[in-house]
Design a protein around this motif. Structure first.
Motif, PDB file in Angstrom:
ATOM      1  N   GLY A 139     -18.336  54.431  43.389  1.00 20.37           N
ATOM      2  CA  GLY A 139     -18.048  53.074  43.811  1.00 20.37           C
ATOM      3  C   GLY A 139     -18.837  52.702  45.046  1.00 20.37           C
ATOM      4  N   HIS A 140     -18.460  51.574  45.644  1.00 18.74           N
ATOM      5  CA  HIS A 140     -19.163  51.042  46.797  1.00 18.74           C
ATOM      6  C   HIS A 140     -18.133  50.715  47.864  1.00 18.74           C
ATOM      7  CE1 HIS A 140     -22.154  50.507  43.619  1.00 18.74           C
ATOM      8  NE2 HIS A 140     -21.244  49.777  42.976  1.00 18.74           N
ATOM      9  N   GLY A 141     -18.292  51.297  49.047  1.00 20.29           N
ATOM     10  CA  GLY A 141     -17.328  51.085  50.118  1.00 20.29           C
ATOM     11  C   GLY A 141     -18.008  50.877  51.452  1.00 20.29           C
ATOM     12  N   ILE A 142     -17.330  50.171  52.350  1.00 14.46           N
ATOM     13  CA  ILE A 142     -17.853  49.903  53.683  1.00 14.46           C
ATOM     14  C   ILE A 142     -16.752  50.134  54.703  1.00 14.46           C
ATOM     15  CG2 ILE A 142     -19.599  48.254  52.910  1.00 14.46           C
ATOM     16  CD1 ILE A 142     -17.707  46.004  53.675  1.00 14.46           C
ATOM     17  N   GLY A 143     -17.157  50.374  55.929  1.00 12.25           N
ATOM     18  CA  GLY A 143     -16.187  50.585  56.991  1.00 12.25           C
ATOM     19  C   GLY A 143     -16.790  50.245  58.340  1.00 12.25           C
ATOM     20  N   ALA A 144     -15.937  49.847  59.270  1.00  4.14           N
ATOM     21  CA  ALA A 144     -16.359  49.545  60.628  1.00  4.14           C
ATOM     22  C   ALA A 144     -15.205  49.861  61.567  1.00  4.14           C
ATOM     23  CB  ALA A 144     -16.776  48.076  60.768  1.00  4.14           C
ATOM     24  N   VAL A 145     -15.548  50.280  62.767  1.00  5.60           N
ATOM     25  CA  VAL A 145     -14.546  50.586  63.793  1.00  5.60           C
ATOM     26  C   VAL A 145     -14.931  49.851  65.065  1.00  5.60           C
ATOM     27  CG1 VAL A 145     -13.441  52.373  65.174  1.00  5.60           C
ATOM     28  CG2 VAL A 145     -14.067  52.858  62.819  1.00  5.60           C
ATOM     29  N   ALA A 156     -11.493  49.211  60.249  1.00  4.78           N
ATOM     30  CA  ALA A 156     -11.456  48.286  59.111  1.00  4.78           C
ATOM     31  C   ALA A 156     -12.287  48.880  57.983  1.00  4.78           C
ATOM     32  CB  ALA A 156     -12.000  46.911  59.505  1.00  4.78           C
ATOM     33  N   THR A 157     -11.747  48.856  56.775  1.00  7.62           N
ATOM     34  CA  THR A 157     -12.458  49.350  55.599  1.00  7.62           C
ATOM     35  C   THR A 157     -12.306  48.356  54.460  1.00  7.62           C
ATOM     36  OG1 THR A 157     -10.509  50.594  54.865  1.00  7.62           O
ATOM     37  CG2 THR A 157     -12.118  51.782  56.216  1.00  7.62           C
ATOM     38  N   ALA A 158     -13.217  48.431  53.513  1.00  4.94           N
ATOM     39  CA  ALA A 158     -13.157  47.547  52.346  1.00  4.94           C
ATOM     40  C   ALA A 158     -13.900  48.205  51.196  1.00  4.94           C
ATOM     41  CB  ALA A 158     -13.758  46.176  52.657  1.00  4.94           C
ATOM     42  N   ARG A 159     -13.476  47.878  49.983  1.00  2.00           N
ATOM     43  CA  ARG A 159     -14.147  48.356  48.780  1.00  2.00           C
ATOM     44  C   ARG A 159     -14.841  47.157  48.131  1.00  2.00           C
ATOM     45  NH1 ARG A 159     -13.459  52.870  45.509  1.00  2.00           N
ATOM     46  NH2 ARG A 159     -14.133  52.641  43.363  1.00  2.00           N
ATOM     47  N   LEU A 160     -16.120  47.299  47.830  1.00  3.66           N
ATOM     48  CA  LEU A 160     -16.902  46.217  47.248  1.00  3.66           C
ATOM     49  C   LEU A 160     -16.727  46.212  45.737  1.00  3.66           C
ATOM     50  CD1 LEU A 160     -20.192  46.656  49.318  1.00  3.66           C
ATOM     51  CD2 LEU A 160     -18.199  45.255  49.857  1.00  3.66           C
ATOM     52  N   ASN A 161     -16.450  45.058  45.178  1.00  2.00           N
ATOM     53  CA  ASN A 161     -16.221  44.962  43.733  1.00  2.00           C
ATOM     54  C   ASN A 161     -17.447  44.442  42.991  1.00  2.00           C
ATOM     55  OD1 ASN A 161     -16.192  42.368  44.617  1.00  2.00           O
ATOM     56  ND2 ASN A 161     -14.148  41.863  43.855  1.00  2.00           N
ATOM     57  N   PHE A 162     -18.621  44.608  43.575  1.00  2.00           N
ATOM     58  CA  PHE A 162     -19.860  44.237  42.895  1.00  2.00           C
ATOM     59  C   PHE A 162     -20.873  45.358  43.094  1.00  2.00           C
ATOM     60  CE2 PHE A 162     -19.917  42.534  47.185  1.00  2.00           C
ATOM     61  CZ  PHE A 162     -21.149  42.945  47.676  1.00  2.00           C
ATOM     62  N   ASN A 163     -21.815  45.453  42.175  1.00  2.00           N
ATOM     63  CA  ASN A 163     -22.830  46.495  42.246  1.00  2.00           C
ATOM     64  C   ASN A 163     -23.802  46.205  43.388  1.00  2.00           C
ATOM     65  OD1 ASN A 163     -21.808  47.900  40.025  1.00  2.00           O
ATOM     66  ND2 ASN A 163     -22.952  46.632  38.583  1.00  2.00           N
ATOM     67  N   CYS A 164     -24.150  47.226  44.125  1.00  4.08           N
ATOM     68  CA  CYS A 164     -25.076  47.047  45.239  1.00  4.08           C
ATOM     69  C   CYS A 164     -25.781  48.362  45.528  1.00  4.08           C
ATOM     70  CB  CYS A 164     -24.341  46.557  46.486  1.00  4.08           C
ATOM     71  SG  CYS A 164     -23.143  47.734  47.139  1.00  4.08           S
ATOM     72  N   THR A 165     -26.884  48.271  46.241  1.00  5.83           N
ATOM     73  CA  THR A 165     -27.614  49.459  46.675  1.00  5.83           C
ATOM     74  C   THR A 165     -26.992  49.983  47.962  1.00  5.83           C
ATOM     75  OG1 THR A 165     -29.172  48.154  47.985  1.00  5.83           O
ATOM     76  CG2 THR A 165     -29.724  48.510  45.649  1.00  5.83           C
ATOM     77  N   ASN A 166     -27.445  51.154  48.380  1.00  8.34           N
ATOM     78  CA  ASN A 166     -26.910  51.738  49.604  1.00  8.34           C
ATOM     79  C   ASN A 166     -27.278  50.887  50.825  1.00  8.34           C
ATOM     80  OD1 ASN A 166     -25.424  54.231  50.479  1.00  8.34           O
ATOM     81  ND2 ASN A 166     -27.162  54.335  51.874  1.00  8.34           N
ATOM     82  N   ASN A 167     -28.488  50.312  50.825  1.00  7.70           N
ATOM     83  CA  ASN A 167     -28.891  49.456  51.946  1.00  7.70           C
ATOM     84  C   ASN A 167     -28.052  48.181  51.999  1.00  7.70           C
ATOM     85  OD1 ASN A 167     -30.905  51.194  52.842  1.00  7.70           O
ATOM     86  ND2 ASN A 167     -32.423  50.330  51.463  1.00  7.70           N
ATOM     87  N   MET A 168     -27.721  47.628  50.818  1.00  7.92           N
ATOM     88  CA  MET A 168     -26.845  46.452  50.791  1.00  7.92           C
ATOM     89  C   MET A 168     -25.463  46.800  51.340  1.00  7.92           C
ATOM     90  SD  MET A 168     -27.894  44.865  47.060  1.00  7.92           S
ATOM     91  CE  MET A 168     -26.628  43.599  47.098  1.00  7.92           C
ATOM     92  N   ALA A 169     -24.969  48.001  51.003  1.00  4.31           N
ATOM     93  CA  ALA A 169     -23.663  48.427  51.522  1.00  4.31           C
ATOM     94  C   ALA A 169     -23.698  48.565  53.044  1.00  4.31           C
ATOM     95  CB  ALA A 169     -23.248  49.744  50.868  1.00  4.31           C
ATOM     96  N   GLU A 170     -24.826  49.058  53.580  1.00  6.46           N
ATOM     97  CA  GLU A 170     -24.951  49.169  55.036  1.00  6.46           C
ATOM     98  C   GLU A 170     -24.914  47.782  55.685  1.00  6.46           C
ATOM     99  OE1 GLU A 170     -25.016  51.726  56.971  1.00  6.46           O
ATOM    100  OE2 GLU A 170     -25.377  53.440  55.665  1.00  6.46           O
ATOM    101  N   TYR A 171     -25.609  46.836  55.086  1.00  2.66           N
ATOM    102  CA  TYR A 171     -25.591  45.477  55.624  1.00  2.66           C
ATOM    103  C   TYR A 171     -24.189  44.863  55.534  1.00  2.66           C
ATOM    104  CZ  TYR A 171     -30.444  44.354  56.793  1.00  2.66           C
ATOM    105  OH  TYR A 171     -31.663  44.278  57.406  1.00  2.66           O
ATOM    106  N   LEU A 237      -9.165  40.316  61.392  1.00  2.00           N
ATOM    107  CA  LEU A 237      -8.867  40.780  60.040  1.00  2.00           C
ATOM    108  C   LEU A 237      -7.453  40.381  59.612  1.00  2.00           C
ATOM    109  CD1 LEU A 237     -10.439  44.342  60.295  1.00  2.00           C
ATOM    110  CD2 LEU A 237     -11.514  42.263  59.439  1.00  2.00           C
ATOM    111  N   GLY A 238      -7.027  39.180  60.001  1.00  2.00           N
ATOM    112  CA  GLY A 238      -5.734  38.672  59.562  1.00  2.00           C
ATOM    113  C   GLY A 238      -4.571  39.021  60.470  1.00  2.00           C
ATOM    114  N   PHE A 239      -4.833  39.702  61.596  1.00  2.00           N
ATOM    115  CA  PHE A 239      -3.772  40.049  62.541  1.00  2.00           C
ATOM    116  C   PHE A 239      -4.108  39.463  63.907  1.00  2.00           C
ATOM    117  CE2 PHE A 239      -3.969  43.607  59.459  1.00  2.00           C
ATOM    118  CZ  PHE A 239      -2.728  43.454  58.884  1.00  2.00           C
ATOM    119  N   ILE A 240      -3.109  39.380  64.770  1.00  2.00           N
ATOM    120  CA  ILE A 240      -3.298  38.892  66.131  1.00  2.00           C
ATOM    121  C   ILE A 240      -3.431  40.096  67.059  1.00  2.00           C
ATOM    122  CG2 ILE A 240      -2.347  37.486  67.977  1.00  2.00           C
ATOM    123  CD1 ILE A 240      -3.052  35.908  65.487  1.00  2.00           C
TER     124      ILE A 240
END
Length: 472
Positions: A139-145, A156-171, A237-240
């Motif tokens: 799959g394709h996943g991203i994360g940031a702290v 913060a983490t998220a799973r991408l529901n579209f096909n992408c390359t590794n460079n696209m995931a980094e962006y 990300l939706g919180f205060i």
């Protein structure tokens, strides 16, 4: 698996060696730096970074160096039934995938830095954003702290529901981190990533030629007119997020409290979905909503009754004064409370505040037992809950010592039981990388997490036995 020797210059922590492993099928690379790669470091790398995270490999291929072929390493391979092969002496470079990964790691700085410069009174102590993305066969996943100037962490983490390359995931990961920083109105940011391509393209050192990456380059332009600096709180990300801690967005609470009692399964799912988004703020959510969960059963779902209405009203009453969660601070132990009911389990992760006298909640978790898990003994349920909680709260527990407060000591049962069954061995492997210390409830004085501790005294709490099952 291979070792990169004598990095020049050494890392800031003095580490000069990198132990690298690559999966031949997905080409996924795992790399960890060490001050010195000894046989115990290799064994720890195999167990923590490979087995605990990805399962048991079928084969491990290394060259003929002594630290990768020691008796301790061979013992680990025999224990977990892993075949250990060496590259032939006639062609030491036959492990080509790892050698190629080594070249890439040597070429790039492991922590390339992009500094977003803004005129700000807080330039000397900026926020930090760490981002990373991955794209492989799973799959394709991203994360940031985000790390605040006073050292608090906001992952913060998220799973991408579209096909992408590794460079696209980094962006995409960079966009996630920067958007979070903009939401919190950070006035100065240091951005860290391990993608040389993204870093150099953003700094203007490399030209962006890939048409798939051009939209990201155009998107990632900071518009000062749309930014407001010097604020004390903001949405993230939706919180205060403020100096007090992390709070639920009042708009989300208002949307739940204005809901009428659901009449159909679709409305029930909508109500529970809204609660799931703020589940980290609700103590014993599964236990509180158990009558409502029963309406989603495929067989005999039942109808909305008085018991469901009571649970519905209790949740609304609870949300009139929701708790404020505190991001964990470094160099302080976490406190994990575990409780097991007949059909569900719950926990709360807490930490002492700056005074050391009061506890603040960090995260609430709850889960309904699967059918096979409900047949476990009380002690095994506690072990099951601890393993599940450690996986869900890995980003917190992996870097802190955790004090475990529970009626039973699952750590002693898991790590001192002479004959390990399949599930206990699995729990042992999952928990071996964490620093968890069992403490009695009496040693935790002045607890401020009263709502959770009150729920522990539940009428349907299963009676426990302090004898280990299946032993003479």
């Amino acid at each position: 698996m291979d070792v990169i020797r004598l990095i020049t210059p050494k890392a800031s922590n003095g580490h000069g060696f990198i132990l690298v492993a690559i999966d031949y099928f997905t080409k996924w690379v795992e790399a960890v730096s060490y001050f010195n790669v000894r046989q115990n470091a290799v064994c720890r790398f195999i167990q923590r970074e490979i087995i605990c995270r990805y399962g048991l490999p079928k084969r491990i291929i290394t060259n003929n160096v002594s630290n990768l072929n020691s008796a301790m390493v061979n013992e680990v391979c025999v224990k977990f039934k892993i075949k250990h092969h060496n590259s032939t002496t006639y062609r030491l470079k036959m492990n080509g995938a790892v050698e190629a990964a080594n070249k890439n790691i040597k070429k790039i700085d492991l922590m390339a830095v992009l500094h977003i410069e803004e005129v700000s009174p807080n330039e000397l102590n900026p926020w930090k954003v760490y981002f990373d993305g991955a794209s492989n066969a799973l799959g394709h996943g991203i994360g940031a702290v985000l790390i605040s100037p006073n050292g608090k962490y906001y992952p913060a983490t998220a799973r991408l529901n579209f096909n992408c390359t590794n460079n696209m995931a980094e962006y995409e990961a960079l966009v996630l981190g920067l958007q979070a920083a903009i939401d919190i109105k950070a006035d100065a940011i240091d951005v860290y990533g391990d993608s040389a391509l993204v870093i150099c393209q953003m700094k203007g050192e490399w030209e962006t030629r890939d048409p798939k990456l051009v939209p990201y380059k155009k998107l990632l332009k900071l518009n000062p007119a749309k930014c407001t600096f010097g604020v004390t709180s903001g949405k993230l990300l939706g919180f205060i997020v403020s100096e007090k801690g992390i709070e639920v967005d009042p708009d989300k609470i208002r949307a739940i409290q204005e809901l009428p009692p659901p009449k159909t399964q679709k409305e029930v799912r909508g109500f529970l979905g809204r609660l799931n988004y703020i589940a980290r703020f609700i103590s014993q959510l599964t236990c509180k909503c158990d009558p409502i969960f029963k309406l989603l059963r495929k067989r005999d779902p039942g109808e909305w009754n008085e018991e469901c209405q009571i649970a519905f009203d209790k949740i609304k009453e609870y949300l009139t004064n929701p708790p404020v969660l505190m991001p964990p601070t470094v160099e302080k132990p976490l406190i994990l409370y575990l409780t097991v009911n007949r059909n569900s389990m719950g926990c709360v992760l807490g930490q002492h505040d700056e005074t050391g006298k009061k506890e603040r909640a960090v995260y609430y978790l709850s889960k309904k037992f699967m059918e096979y898990e409900s047949k476990y003994s009380a002690l095994e349920k506690m072990c099951c809950e601890l393993a599940w909680t450690a996986q869900r709260l890995r980003q917190y527990m992996l870097y802190h010592t955790t004090w475990l407060v529970a009626k039973l000591d699952p750590i002693k049962y898991i790590f001192e039981k002479p004959c390990l069954s399949g599930r206990i061995a699995r729990w042992q492997m999952l928990l071996s990388e964490y620093d968890i210390v069992y403490v009695s409830q009496k040693s935790i004085k002045g607890s401020a997490i009263a709502d959770f501790l009150a729920d522990r005294a539940n009428e349907d709490y299963e009676s426990v036995s302090f004898d280990f099952p299946d032993e003479d």
